[in-house]
Design a protein around this motif. Structure first.
Motif, PDB file in Angstrom:
ATOM      1  N   ASP A 168      20.965 -27.868  62.968  1.00 36.20           N
ATOM      2  CA  ASP A 168      20.384 -27.962  64.301  1.00 36.20           C
ATOM      3  C   ASP A 168      21.377 -28.125  65.318  1.00 36.20           C
ATOM      4  O   ASP A 168      22.120 -29.095  65.163  1.00 36.20           O
ATOM      5  CB  ASP A 168      19.386 -29.138  64.034  1.00 36.20           C
ATOM      6  CG  ASP A 168      18.908 -29.546  65.328  1.00 36.20           C
ATOM      7  OD1 ASP A 168      18.199 -28.797  66.176  1.00 36.20           O
ATOM      8  OD2 ASP A 168      18.906 -30.773  65.558  1.00 36.20           O
ATOM      9  N   TYR A 169      21.382 -27.178  66.455  1.00 38.59           N
ATOM     10  CA  TYR A 169      22.415 -27.423  67.355  1.00 38.59           C
ATOM     11  C   TYR A 169      22.470 -28.910  68.047  1.00 38.59           C
ATOM     12  O   TYR A 169      23.556 -29.436  68.080  1.00 38.59           O
ATOM     13  CB  TYR A 169      22.107 -26.601  68.521  1.00 38.59           C
ATOM     14  CG  TYR A 169      22.930 -26.501  69.656  1.00 38.59           C
ATOM     15  CD1 TYR A 169      24.358 -26.007  69.507  1.00 38.59           C
ATOM     16  CD2 TYR A 169      22.673 -27.121  70.873  1.00 38.59           C
ATOM     17  CE1 TYR A 169      25.212 -26.229  70.694  1.00 38.59           C
ATOM     18  CE2 TYR A 169      23.471 -27.449  71.861  1.00 38.59           C
ATOM     19  CZ  TYR A 169      24.808 -26.905  71.839  1.00 38.59           C
ATOM     20  OH  TYR A 169      25.701 -27.057  72.884  1.00 38.59           O
ATOM     21  N   PHE A 170      21.215 -29.304  68.468  1.00 38.64           N
ATOM     22  CA  PHE A 170      21.379 -30.723  69.066  1.00 38.64           C
ATOM     23  C   PHE A 170      21.631 -31.832  68.311  1.00 38.64           C
ATOM     24  O   PHE A 170      22.562 -32.664  68.621  1.00 38.64           O
ATOM     25  CB  PHE A 170      19.821 -31.031  69.498  1.00 38.64           C
ATOM     26  CG  PHE A 170      19.822 -32.504  70.236  1.00 38.64           C
ATOM     27  CD1 PHE A 170      19.956 -32.541  71.356  1.00 38.64           C
ATOM     28  CD2 PHE A 170      19.380 -33.465  69.321  1.00 38.64           C
ATOM     29  CE1 PHE A 170      19.742 -33.714  72.101  1.00 38.64           C
ATOM     30  CE2 PHE A 170      19.259 -34.809  69.983  1.00 38.64           C
ATOM     31  CZ  PHE A 170      19.546 -34.892  71.361  1.00 38.64           C
ATOM     32  N   THR A 171      21.552 -31.904  67.111  1.00 38.87           N
ATOM     33  CA  THR A 171      21.827 -32.819  66.015  1.00 38.87           C
ATOM     34  C   THR A 171      23.568 -32.847  65.968  1.00 38.87           C
ATOM     35  O   THR A 171      24.268 -33.804  65.672  1.00 38.87           O
ATOM     36  CB  THR A 171      21.198 -32.634  64.564  1.00 38.87           C
ATOM     37  OG1 THR A 171      19.713 -32.793  64.846  1.00 38.87           O
ATOM     38  CG2 THR A 171      21.892 -33.603  63.466  1.00 38.87           C
ATOM     39  N   LEU A 172      24.038 -31.528  65.754  1.00 38.11           N
ATOM     40  CA  LEU A 172      25.679 -31.105  65.557  1.00 38.11           C
ATOM     41  C   LEU A 172      26.287 -31.544  66.810  1.00 38.11           C
ATOM     42  O   LEU A 172      27.313 -32.368  67.067  1.00 38.11           O
ATOM     43  CB  LEU A 172      25.821 -29.865  65.137  1.00 38.11           C
ATOM     44  CG  LEU A 172      25.554 -29.356  63.736  1.00 38.11           C
ATOM     45  CD1 LEU A 172      25.667 -27.893  63.454  1.00 38.11           C
ATOM     46  CD2 LEU A 172      26.360 -30.265  62.720  1.00 38.11           C
ATOM     47  N   ASP A 173      25.493 -31.241  67.892  1.00 39.66           N
ATOM     48  CA  ASP A 173      26.284 -31.664  69.415  1.00 39.66           C
ATOM     49  C   ASP A 173      26.187 -33.004  69.551  1.00 39.66           C
ATOM     50  O   ASP A 173      27.261 -33.586  70.151  1.00 39.66           O
ATOM     51  CB  ASP A 173      25.390 -30.974  70.425  1.00 39.66           C
ATOM     52  CG  ASP A 173      26.038 -31.051  71.808  1.00 39.66           C
ATOM     53  OD1 ASP A 173      27.067 -30.515  71.882  1.00 39.66           O
ATOM     54  OD2 ASP A 173      25.244 -31.537  72.700  1.00 39.66           O
ATOM     55  N   GLN A 174      25.260 -33.828  69.064  1.00 41.15           N
ATOM     56  CA  GLN A 174      25.412 -35.407  69.205  1.00 41.15           C
ATOM     57  C   GLN A 174      26.467 -36.077  68.501  1.00 41.15           C
ATOM     58  O   GLN A 174      27.193 -36.882  68.790  1.00 41.15           O
ATOM     59  CB  GLN A 174      23.994 -35.898  68.832  1.00 41.15           C
ATOM     60  CG  GLN A 174      22.933 -35.455  69.851  1.00 41.15           C
ATOM     61  CD  GLN A 174      23.163 -36.179  71.307  1.00 41.15           C
ATOM     62  OE1 GLN A 174      23.488 -35.189  72.238  1.00 41.15           O
ATOM     63  NE2 GLN A 174      23.065 -37.353  71.559  1.00 41.15           N
ATOM     64  N   PHE A 175      26.476 -35.399  67.028  1.00 43.26           N
ATOM     65  CA  PHE A 175      27.624 -35.957  66.162  1.00 43.26           C
ATOM     66  C   PHE A 175      28.929 -35.687  66.814  1.00 43.26           C
ATOM     67  O   PHE A 175      29.771 -36.508  66.752  1.00 43.26           O
ATOM     68  CB  PHE A 175      27.489 -34.939  64.819  1.00 43.26           C
ATOM     69  CG  PHE A 175      28.603 -35.298  63.999  1.00 43.26           C
ATOM     70  CD1 PHE A 175      28.786 -36.672  63.267  1.00 43.26           C
ATOM     71  CD2 PHE A 175      29.556 -34.697  63.801  1.00 43.26           C
ATOM     72  CE1 PHE A 175      29.787 -36.940  62.585  1.00 43.26           C
ATOM     73  CE2 PHE A 175      30.719 -34.656  62.852  1.00 43.26           C
ATOM     74  CZ  PHE A 175      30.675 -36.004  62.345  1.00 43.26           C
ATOM     75  N   TRP A 176      29.230 -34.440  67.322  1.00 42.02           N
ATOM     76  CA  TRP A 176      30.505 -34.004  67.814  1.00 42.02           C
ATOM     77  C   TRP A 176      30.767 -34.706  68.982  1.00 42.02           C
ATOM     78  O   TRP A 176      32.252 -35.180  69.248  1.00 42.02           O
ATOM     79  CB  TRP A 176      30.796 -32.555  67.929  1.00 42.02           C
ATOM     80  CG  TRP A 176      30.873 -31.695  66.628  1.00 42.02           C
ATOM     81  CD1 TRP A 176      29.723 -30.763  66.453  1.00 42.02           C
ATOM     82  CD2 TRP A 176      31.777 -31.958  65.553  1.00 42.02           C
ATOM     83  NE1 TRP A 176      30.308 -30.603  65.050  1.00 42.02           N
ATOM     84  CE2 TRP A 176      31.404 -31.063  64.659  1.00 42.02           C
ATOM     85  CE3 TRP A 176      32.857 -32.424  65.726  1.00 42.02           C
ATOM     86  CZ2 TRP A 176      32.243 -30.857  63.497  1.00 42.02           C
ATOM     87  CZ3 TRP A 176      33.598 -32.338  64.198  1.00 42.02           C
ATOM     88  CH2 TRP A 176      33.339 -31.662  63.392  1.00 42.02           C
ATOM     89  N   LYS A 177      29.805 -35.262  69.768  1.00 38.31           N
ATOM     90  CA  LYS A 177      30.296 -36.132  71.009  1.00 38.31           C
ATOM     91  C   LYS A 177      30.277 -37.488  70.748  1.00 38.31           C
ATOM     92  O   LYS A 177      30.863 -38.221  71.519  1.00 38.31           O
ATOM     93  CB  LYS A 177      29.098 -35.850  72.025  1.00 38.31           C
ATOM     94  CG  LYS A 177      29.055 -34.558  72.602  1.00 38.31           C
ATOM     95  CD  LYS A 177      27.980 -34.192  73.746  1.00 38.31           C
ATOM     96  CE  LYS A 177      28.022 -32.510  74.228  1.00 38.31           C
ATOM     97  NZ  LYS A 177      26.931 -32.583  75.229  1.00 38.31           N
ATOM     98  N   LYS A 178      29.689 -37.755  69.404  1.00 43.27           N
ATOM     99  CA  LYS A 178      30.108 -39.519  69.076  1.00 43.27           C
ATOM    100  C   LYS A 178      31.392 -39.788  69.145  1.00 43.27           C
ATOM    101  O   LYS A 178      32.389 -39.055  68.730  1.00 43.27           O
ATOM    102  CB  LYS A 178      29.375 -39.655  67.862  1.00 43.27           C
ATOM    103  CG  LYS A 178      29.087 -41.082  67.150  1.00 43.27           C
ATOM    104  CD  LYS A 178      28.253 -41.250  66.123  1.00 43.27           C
ATOM    105  CE  LYS A 178      29.150 -40.777  64.824  1.00 43.27           C
ATOM    106  NZ  LYS A 178      28.425 -41.013  63.451  1.00 43.27           N
TER     107      LYS A 178
END
Length: 106
Positions: free
Chosen positions: A52-62
């Motif tokens: 899921d793009y949103f989940t991965l995007d949130q992870f990488w920005k954490k």
């Protein structure tokens, strides 16, 4: 006596450091299994397995604040400078976070 330094990194930044210090190092710069490296590896291991793009995007920005010893900072600086030079590729932008701190002028 070894000093300590806290550096805030995104998960992307942690991945960049581990890429140069572990994955692409091939033993050229000695890297010890220290607390700072173990913490970065543990944080990166939390990467969601979801596509899921949103989940991965949130992870990488954490972001995470990691405490490094002076020796770890020096090792990371060497990895981010020496290894790209040996591989004849551009230096990673994240390197400036690990430059040795200069004593304040009085």
């Amino acid at each position: 006596m070894s000093g300590k330094m806290k550096i805030e990194l995104s998960m992307y930044g942690i991945a960049e450091v581990l890429k140069w210090c572990i994955d692409r190092n091939h033993g050229r710069v000695p890297v010890a299994e220290t607390e700072g490296f173990k913490k970065m590896q543990a944080l990166l291991a939390e990467k969601p397995q979801s596509g899921d793009y949103f989940t991965l995007d949130q992870f990488w920005k954490k972001r995470a604040v990691i405490e490094f010893t002076d020796e770890e900072v020096t090792t990371i600086d060497r990895c981010l400078y020496d290894i790209p030079n040996l591989d004849n590729v551009q230096l990673p932008q994240i390197r400036h976070l690990f430059w040795p701190k200069q004593p304040a002028a009085h």
